[in-house]
Design an enzyme around this catalytic site. Structure first.
Site, short mmCIF file in Angstrom:
data_model
loop_
_atom_site.label_atom_id
_atom_site.label_comp_id
_atom_site.label_asym_id
_atom_site.label_seq_id
_atom_site.Cartn_x
_atom_site.Cartn_y
_atom_site.Cartn_z
N HIS A 115 -46.12 -89.21 -16.27
CA HIS A 115 -44.87 -88.63 -16.78
C HIS A 115 -45.01 -87.15 -17.15
CE1 HIS A 115 -42.69 -92.37 -16.54
NE2 HIS A 115 -43.73 -92.97 -17.05
N SER B 105 -41.33 -97.22 -18.53
CA SER B 105 -42.05 -96.63 -17.40
C SER B 105 -42.05 -97.60 -16.22
CB SER B 105 -43.46 -96.22 -17.84
OG SER B 105 -44.12 -95.51 -16.83
#
Length: 308
Positions: A197, A91
């Site tokens: 996300h 990420s």
């Protein structure tokens, strides 16, 4: 020579005082925070080294702070002669990986992470969501269970064969947790501001794209692995679009590890606070060397293990 890949830590791994030792020993590490402070317009080092914790935990601060700490560890690694053939991040960690591989300059790296953190902070405040790690069930069963829930909840981080993170609306995540508990899975809610996300971050993705669409992105100097693809990235021609998509797309970390394994990587070296990714590698690739570098003690252990 064994192939080394550098892994860069993600959000949630931060703690007050991280990277302080490295900055005291390595001039290059100290310069990382000097650049960060200049680009961000405030004293990131003060918040990172001295807190308070609730200030550091804000998305707007934790993202640049974790990236800075990962890059401080990179400076220490370079100073100690540890070489690498590839990079990957989880990420947020993908941004430190871009700086490490030359896709972004250090200055542009902090400009881009500033834009990302601001956009995600804003989206978190207007779209309340939750995230939870589910441990002990295969990803396919987690996907199926989420689909049965009334409301929005989906798998967003494929971390290892035994751990997947779900995200979505608070009530939907809570309902999913109840179903997983019935299946005897272990659930750990994450200390995050929203459902990263997932589609709840779409406003952040849109704002982020507008802020970074004119930034200069380069070809990497080493192999670069992408969360969105779940493998090696070859096309760097439209990074703003890919990175905006990254904010609302699952992190396919398990697939990345599988491809790195197939590519012959032997040593997986996590740079940044804590050792979450090191643990994921150990669970997924049992016969590989996985270690983390976040302070002088772990740096010494790593150089001894790698025989630098």
């Amino acid at each position: 020579m064994a192939k080394n890949v550098l892994l860069f830590s993600g959000q949630g791994s931060q703690y007050v005082g991280m990277a302080k030792e490295l900055c005291e020993k390595y001039e290059g590490a100290k310069q990382i925070f000097a650049t960060a402070n200049e680009i961000l317009g405030y004293d990131l080092a003060e918040i990172t080294f001295n807190g308070p914790e609730e200030e550091l935990n804000k998305t707007i601060n934790s993202q640049p702070a974790i990236m800075a700490c990962s890059l401080c560890a990179l400076e220490a690694v370079k100073a100690e002669g540890i070489e690498f053939d590839g990079v990957a991040g989880h990420s947020l960690g993908e941004y430190a990986a871009m700086v490490a591989s030359g896709v972004l300059s250090l200055e542009d790296g902090f400009r881009v992470i500033k834009a990302r953190a601001e956009a995600m902070q804003k989206a978190s405040e207007s779209n309340k969501g939750a995230m939870c790690a589910v441990i002990g069930l295969p990803a396919e069963e987690i996907e199926q269970t989420c689909a049965e829930v009334d409301g929005y909840v989906i798998p967003v981080n494929y971390n290892s064969t035994v751990q997947t993170v779900i995200a979505g609306e608070v009530e939907a995540v809570d309902k999913a947790i109840e179903l997983f508990a019935e299946k005897k899975a272990r659930c750990m809610k994450l200390n995050v501001a929203s459902a990263f996300h997932s589609k709840l971050m779409q406003s952040a993705a849109d704002e982020f794209y507008e802020k970074i669409k004119d930034v200069q992105f380069n070809e990497p100097s080493v192999e670069f692995y992408s969360n969105v693809l779940g493998g090696k990235l070859e096309d760097f021609s439209d990074m703003p679009t890919l990175l905006a998509k990254h904010i609302v797309s699952p992190v396919k970390f398990t697939s990345e590890l599988a491809q790195m394994n197939d590519s012959g990587y032997e040593n997986f070296i996590e740079l940044g606070p804590n050792k979450v990714l090191t643990g994921l590698v150990k669970k997924t690739l049992k016969d590989k060397t996985a270690l983390n570098i976040e302070n002088l003690k772990t740096l010494t252990k790593a150089t001894e293990t790698l025989k630098v």
